[in-house]
Design an enzyme around this catalytic site. Structure first.
Site, short mmCIF file in Angstrom:
data_model
loop_
_atom_site.label_atom_id
_atom_site.label_comp_id
_atom_site.label_asym_id
_atom_site.label_seq_id
_atom_site.Cartn_x
_atom_site.Cartn_y
_atom_site.Cartn_z
N LYS A 1 0.83 -1.20 0.00
CA LYS A 1 0.00 0.00 0.00
C LYS A 1 0.87 1.26 0.00
O LYS A 1 0.63 2.21 -0.75
CB LYS A 1 -0.93 -0.01 1.23
CG LYS A 1 -2.04 -1.07 1.15
CD LYS A 1 -2.81 -1.21 2.46
CE LYS A 1 -3.81 -2.36 2.35
NZ LYS A 1 -4.60 -2.60 3.58
N GLN B 1 -4.24 -1.48 9.92
CA GLN B 1 -4.27 -2.80 9.28
C GLN B 1 -4.84 -3.86 10.22
O GLN B 1 -4.47 -3.94 11.40
CB GLN B 1 -2.84 -3.19 8.84
CG GLN B 1 -2.75 -4.47 8.03
CD GLN B 1 -3.41 -4.39 6.65
OE1 GLN B 1 -3.64 -3.30 6.11
NE2 GLN B 1 -3.73 -5.52 6.07
N ASP C 1 -10.65 3.26 4.54
CA ASP C 1 -11.03 1.84 4.50
C ASP C 1 -12.55 1.68 4.48
O ASP C 1 -13.04 0.59 4.18
CB ASP C 1 -10.50 1.13 5.76
CG ASP C 1 -9.30 0.25 5.49
OD1 ASP C 1 -9.15 -0.21 4.35
OD2 ASP C 1 -8.52 0.01 6.44
#
Ligand code: GUN
Length: 291
Positions: free
Chosen positions: A52, A96, A119
């Protein structure tokens, strides 16, 4: 059989984003900046987060990787999130998952400012998504929608069978594909571990989205001819013949199912790369919305 090439499509999207970043630069606008927080040293998670961050650099975004120890307390993580929420340089950030067991995932996700929640995991954003309001659609479902769109896979009136009810993929995917939207208007059946007669259901599917994390679960005898198959699974199986010591396997028995498919995603190189591209897209969106 047509391969839904996530690697190539993601590269196209990243190129489009890089052009937009260039334009922003030329106009003297703010350059998008993504931060990622990761706890511990789970190999797969670190690989994903590094990918990412690398992707950010490639399109010209700013990026910040915050690596914390596995033993970080919930309070310390909440404090880190508060700092990112307040930092005007950071347009969006992610924490994460999975998090260590001593940390309450939901508490953490709810601490992320919804306007920086690229997200799309905050309940406010999940609610907006479910109501088909403008928001951040989570990267994996967003990537699947984009892939179906760019390959002109018809979803309207089709029977989509979603395998898995996770908050990250199965649940949002079911909601999105049933909505009145360009890639949507499908009749959706969501299946999970308690579903009875699963094969009877998958045999009726025009499109199967497999997101259960069981390697090669979907076999050729479970799908009809000309099915479209989206494989979200990505499991590392030990393989001594590989340099890395493992190989990546999806939820679909690719070789046999591909023979019956109209469209199918490979693993790797299908949904995975799309996820990263859509996270970048959400970060660009956050930057545009917040500036
Ligand atoms: N772990 C697996 N997928 C994801 C994702 O899309 N976002 C975050 N933050 N963690 C994940």
């Amino acid at each position: 059989m047509i391969l839904l090439d996530g690697k190539k499509t993601a590269a196209d999207i990243k190129e489009e984003i890089a052009l937009e970043v260039n334009e922003l630069k030329n106009k003297g606008g703010k350059i998008p900046h993504l931060a990622a927080v990761i706890l511990g040293d789970n190999g797969a998670s670190i690989t994903y987060v590094n990918a990412k961050v690398k992707a950010c650099e490639r399109v010209g975004f700013g990026s910040t990787l915050i690596r914390l120890s596995e033993n970080t307390s919930e309070e310390a993580l909440l404090n880190e999130i508060a700092i990112l929420n307040a930092d005007p340089e950071i347009d969006g950030f992610i924490v994460q998952l999975p998090l260590p067991k001593h940390i309450d995932d939901q508490k953490i996700l709810m601490a992320v400012a919804p306007e920086k929640d690229v997200d799309g995991f905050h309940p406010t954003n999940v609610g907006k998504m479910a109501l088909n309001l403008p928001t951040f659609i989570s990267a994996t479902p967003f990537g699947i929608l984009e892939l179906l769109d760019r390959y002109n896979v018809e979803t309207s009136g089709k029977h989509v069978v979603v395998l898995g009810r996770s908050h990250i993929v199965g649940s949002p995917m079911s909601i999105l594909l049933s909505q009145k939207r360009k890639v949507g208007n499908a009749t959706v059946t969501m299946c999970h571990s308690r579903t009875k007669n699963l094969k009877e259901i998958t045999l009726q599917a025009d499109i199967v989205i497999a997101a259960i994390g069981i390697p090669e679960f979907l076999k050729a005898d479970m799908v009809k001819d000309n099915v479209t198959v989206i494989d979200v699974g990505i499991t590392r199986l030990v393989d001594a013949s590989k340099k890395s010591g493992f190989r990546l396997v999806g939820d679909v028995a690719f070789e046999e199912v591909a023979k019956k498919s109209e469209f199918i995603t490979p693993v790797p190189g299908g949904v995975g790369p799309m996820t990263i591209a859509m996270l970048l897209k959400n970060t660009l969106l956050a930057c545009q919305r917040n500036s």
